[in-house]
Design an enzyme around this catalytic site. Sequence first.
Site, PDB file in Angstrom:
ATOM      1  N   GLU B  41       0.830  -1.205   0.000  1.00  0.00           N
ATOM      2  CA  GLU B  41       0.000   0.000   0.000  1.00  0.00           C
ATOM      3  C   GLU B  41       0.871   1.264   0.000  1.00  0.00           C
ATOM      4  O   GLU B  41       1.897   1.323   0.687  1.00  0.00           O
ATOM      5  CB  GLU B  41      -0.869  -0.026   1.270  1.00  0.00           C
ATOM      6  CG  GLU B  41      -1.837   1.136   1.389  1.00  0.00           C
ATOM      7  CD  GLU B  41      -2.756   0.992   2.609  1.00  0.00           C
ATOM      8  OE1 GLU B  41      -2.567   0.057   3.403  1.00  0.00           O
ATOM      9  OE2 GLU B  41      -3.673   1.835   2.745  1.00  0.00           O
ATOM     10  N   LYS B 115      -9.013   3.087  -2.612  1.00  0.00           N
ATOM     11  CA  LYS B 115      -9.327   2.362  -1.375  1.00  0.00           C
ATOM     12  C   LYS B 115     -10.674   2.820  -0.806  1.00  0.00           C
ATOM     13  O   LYS B 115     -10.947   4.021  -0.742  1.00  0.00           O
ATOM     14  CB  LYS B 115      -8.215   2.606  -0.346  1.00  0.00           C
ATOM     15  CG  LYS B 115      -8.318   1.761   0.911  1.00  0.00           C
ATOM     16  CD  LYS B 115      -7.116   2.023   1.837  1.00  0.00           C
ATOM     17  CE  LYS B 115      -7.153   1.158   3.085  1.00  0.00           C
ATOM     18  NZ  LYS B 115      -6.007   1.398   3.979  1.00  0.00           N
ATOM     19  N   CYS B 151      -5.582  -3.223   1.717  1.00  0.00           N
ATOM     20  CA  CYS B 151      -5.495  -3.422   3.178  1.00  0.00           C
ATOM     21  C   CYS B 151      -6.874  -3.501   3.860  1.00  0.00           C
ATOM     22  O   CYS B 151      -7.572  -4.488   3.733  1.00  0.00           O
ATOM     23  CB  CYS B 151      -4.619  -2.328   3.795  1.00  0.00           C
ATOM     24  SG  CYS B 151      -3.879  -2.849   5.376  1.00  0.00           S
ATOM     25  N   SER B 185       0.216  -3.005   7.156  1.00  0.00           N
ATOM     26  CA  SER B 185      -0.459  -3.552   8.328  1.00  0.00           C
ATOM     27  C   SER B 185       0.581  -3.725   9.425  1.00  0.00           C
ATOM     28  O   SER B 185       1.425  -4.614   9.361  1.00  0.00           O
ATOM     29  CB  SER B 185      -1.073  -4.893   7.903  1.00  0.00           C
ATOM     30  OG  SER B 185      -1.646  -5.568   8.980  1.00  0.00           O
ATOM     31  N   GLY B 298      22.192   4.558  29.247  1.00  0.00           N
ATOM     32  CA  GLY B 298      22.524   4.673  30.664  1.00  0.00           C
ATOM     33  C   GLY B 298      22.405   3.294  31.293  1.00  0.00           C
ATOM     34  O   GLY B 298      21.307   2.740  31.367  1.00  0.00           O
ATOM     35  N   GLY B 301      22.699  -1.172  35.680  1.00  0.00           N
ATOM     36  CA  GLY B 301      22.828  -2.466  36.333  1.00  0.00           C
ATOM     37  C   GLY B 301      21.475  -3.119  36.565  1.00  0.00           C
ATOM     38  O   GLY B 301      21.396  -4.220  37.083  1.00  0.00           O
ATOM     39  N   GLY B 302      20.407  -2.448  36.145  1.00  0.00           N
ATOM     40  CA  GLY B 302      19.062  -3.011  36.261  1.00  0.00           C
ATOM     41  C   GLY B 302      18.666  -3.739  34.982  1.00  0.00           C
ATOM     42  O   GLY B 302      19.365  -3.673  33.964  1.00  0.00           O
ATOM     43  N   ASP B 304      16.039  -3.372  32.891  1.00  0.00           N
ATOM     44  CA  ASP B 304      15.524  -2.642  31.731  1.00  0.00           C
ATOM     45  C   ASP B 304      16.657  -2.161  30.836  1.00  0.00           C
ATOM     46  O   ASP B 304      16.644  -2.378  29.627  1.00  0.00           O
ATOM     47  CB  ASP B 304      14.674  -1.454  32.182  1.00  0.00           C
ATOM     48  CG  ASP B 304      13.471  -1.890  33.006  1.00  0.00           C
ATOM     49  OD1 ASP B 304      12.769  -2.804  32.564  1.00  0.00           O
ATOM     50  OD2 ASP B 304      13.266  -1.325  34.095  1.00  0.00           O
ATOM     51  N   SER B 305      17.645  -1.504  31.448  1.00  0.00           N
ATOM     52  CA  SER B 305      18.750  -1.006  30.629  1.00  0.00           C
ATOM     53  C   SER B 305      19.573  -2.177  30.082  1.00  0.00           C
ATOM     54  O   SER B 305      20.099  -2.100  28.968  1.00  0.00           O
ATOM     55  CB  SER B 305      19.629  -0.029  31.407  1.00  0.00           C
ATOM     56  OG  SER B 305      20.188  -0.633  32.549  1.00  0.00           O
TER      57      SER B 305
END
Lengths: 548, 548
Positions: B41, B115, B151, B185, B298, B301-302, B304-305
């Site tokens: 598309e 469309k 679509c 999509s 950053g 030490g967790g 997520d990072s």
Amino acid sequence: MKVCLAQINTTPGDFSGNLKKVQLGIDAASTAGADLVVFPELTLPGYLSQDLIYNPDFIARNLQALQEVVEMSVHCHPKLHIVIGYIGKNTGIGKPFTNLAGVINKGSLAHIYQKQLLPFYDVFDELRYFEPGNQLTMFNIGSVKVGLAICEDLWDLYNNFEYTKSPGEVLKNLGADLIINPSASPFHLGKDSHRNRVFSGQVNRFNLPVLYVNQVGVHTELIFDGSSRAVNNNGEVAIQLPDFESCIRTVEFGENGFIPGDGAVSLDTDPLPQLYKGLVFGIRDYFEKMGFKKAVIGASGGIDSALVQTLAVHALGAENVLAVMMPSRYSSEGSVSDAKKLSDNLGNSCIELPIQDIHHAYENTLEPYFKDLPEGLAEENLQARSRAVLLMGLSNKLGYILLNTSNKSEMAVGYSTLYGDLCGSLSVIGDVYKTQVYALANYINRNEEIIPFNIIEKEPSAELRPEQKDSDSLPPYPILDGILRMYIEEFKGADEIVIEGYDMHTVQRVLQLVNNSEYKRYQAPPILRVSAKAFGKGRIMPLVAKYP
Amino acid sequence: MKVCLAQINTTPGDFSGNLKKVQLGIDAASTAGADLVVFPELTLPGYLSQDLIYNPDFIARNLQALQEVVEMSVHCHPKLHIVIGYIGKNTGIGKPFTNLAGVINKGSLAHIYQKQLLPFYDVFDELRYFEPGNQLTMFNIGSVKVGLAICEDLWDLYNNFEYTKSPGEVLKNLGADLIINPSASPFHLGKDSHRNRVFSGQVNRFNLPVLYVNQVGVHTELIFDGSSRAVNNNGEVAIQLPDFESCIRTVEFGENGFIPGDGAVSLDTDPLPQLYKGLVFGIRDYFEKMGFKKAVIGASGGIDSALVQTLAVHALGAENVLAVMMPSRYSSEGSVSDAKKLSDNLGNSCIELPIQDIHHAYENTLEPYFKDLPEGLAEENLQARSRAVLLMGLSNKLGYILLNTSNKSEMAVGYSTLYGDLCGSLSVIGDVYKTQVYALANYINRNEEIIPFNIIEKEPSAELRPEQKDSDSLPPYPILDGILRMYIEEFKGADEIVIEGYDMHTVQRVLQLVNNSEYKRYQAPPILRVSAKAFGKGRIMPLVAKYP
């Protein structure tokens, strides 16, 4: 008959608060002996509730509020017809909701009208939520045939594209004597003369009087200005309500249309007073609705922060505004003394937090990685960001709300530091070009020196490096703003702008700067919208793009 | 006949780049002796060009690009039919543009299809720009009647509301032998099984084979995953293209539909590998299209990072990733050693910038105003913001792009510092709940310890005050995420969530936290969308509101 315009100030989702204001309108209309009271579009839920509408009990609470208005109608004068906006569930095929106006009289919901023309451009996204209606509603008050048309329903010919139908025209053909138009029509400079063209166009087309009742108040970025009015079929404005304040007023409607009353207000149509009033009202109403009281501003001694500080003092009172001067090694003497003088003139508190130590600490920490490289943007941004951290520290600790002071010209070309001077809960002048900033400052000073003349007269500088001036990096502001207006508000391309007398190289550079700073605006605070094309909700740009 | 699926990766506004990819598709189709090549598309302008479309030469350049495709068709095999997406001008009443697919053959634009079903919910706003079509397009290739449906045209029954018409059904009634479905999509977890339901539903309904050609690539927040496929009328998938990569492949279409080829790909339908691939591809393609190369993170030490750093290394290469450890007085020994170990495992550079001196400088500067007040959020935020200023300093100086490491659970409840850990050019896991973060970390570690086990096992903490733990302020993450999913993705209210077994007090607190932190998300970076309801473009909330 007597018709009451209830120009009230609603808050999205605040059903109980909105109902209290509706009660005030009904009481006033009853007291005035009115036959009809008209509230703005989507009165009960508030206009800009956006995706809150999907919350499972939002519609139920909105219908409950409607029921309470029906109850109110039992206790007011039985001749009073109440026109109130609310959201319905669409039981047929299509979008899940409907944008409705109900006509309530003597304890019953006598008529329901479903808005037919749903705007979906600029800041509007009604088709995201609502299924358009396809039927007209007319009802009688005595011998007067009253037709309903919600906001956009009467703007069928006056936008950037045309609609396939005209509810006003059909009402006329069905013999309506009067069209009432509950609205939520946001302010921008020049909007009022646009409205005058629309309504005089409409009364000409339909040969019918029109009663326009607009809401007032800030809904996130949008400032609704009220300015409701009753227009006769000869174009005469019989009554006009004030802008930027709640107001409930009654007008007589006779055989020849509305009878001009003594409550008519003649509005300022000069752009500067309008802009000034809009911004002051914008700050005040945003703060009130967000539950904020006090504002903090980084006071650089420059004109942008001086203007925002003045507007904030006028909106919130000097006792609620804190100006923070944060001089660096590059700040001129004059910056601090100018900023101090402004706070003296305005009477707000003003403190000084020098950033030298913080700036040094950053430089020392980063030195191992910065050492061989020439000084530049990184060092400048450290200062702007250090200031933002201090301002946010004061905000977090003392409950002040940070006002952003970037103007539209800077925001456009990215002459601002993300997470630095782009911080804030609300951008006050992010839709005000630098040349307008000067004009507003002079307007504020029209009777006395409030903003020190020195602030207005000195050459603009970010003071982030020695001897820096805005004009080192940018064309003079009258030229910059001229180009920006054509590009942003008039959707003109480089060639079309050059034809207007601008230098091709300058134009191309400015357009490039605008395109390259979308990423900064993506993370900018909400901007009070005062132009027909503001950054934010009404200008949706991709970050991933390669254009032009 | 032979049909070529050209699953290409376009960039909004990049007409010349998009044309090059179209040329590759045409060449491949020609070489394979194909009769038909289908592109996604809005191939030429790119799908998500948003308000760039209003630029005065955007449409002209898009039509010029179409002309170049017509030229290409002169030089390829004359039997080849090229189906290509572009934007048209609407010459009638209504929205200014149209979303079109053109059929090009032997140097002429033989057919144009407009469309009909234009999505405008969640992340979609096609009705902002396009006027829907109301006519079908069918064309013959040999004896095969090919019908076009773009679509959403084939998703008429599969969304949160119904459309009033079904282009697929009309094509069937007109005797089409095959429906081709150029698409854009976007990916989210579970989308592929949704697609399977849609396409098997469609082939059942219409008893027709369907050819679905989806684009691949990142358009700002949206990740398009490709996964194009040819589905026979018995539901059999004759060919499926890979996800998250460009791919051009040809399939044979005979009397009994598509003939399964040996190029069929069986996709991972497990959510974790999909999520992993999607995020890695998301970072890589975002960087490539934005012209970025190197990323900075950053490294706390967790978890997520650690996850974002791992995904970044997998997307960009270890040589392009810089991890910055910025311990404060509250950081544990373990945080720095864990973060170091992760960078050792991944092989990326890693530096340490302690924030003590900066933190002290802020405290000293603010001491006159903070002195009498108890320590709290303000002091915590100073640390988070000091780190952001350092990271942005490195970014500005060395050209690294800052990746945001906030997860969806934190973003939801506002457990993050605006202008602190909410900074970044791209939020990698802002649509990934904390429980998914753990699952992804374990998935990445399935063969060897890449993310140190200690990072996964230790109790989550922001380490912004002594002995702080996430669980001091938040419910355990499995409970938090359970509530968030129902509220955000399933639009359930408090009562409905409690019925699922959650504590009313906890539910109310979580919902309140979500509602009260809209202002932070308003200024958050773009978030890679991997769920059916991500923060950002697809969830538009007012700031000025009083609800619930």
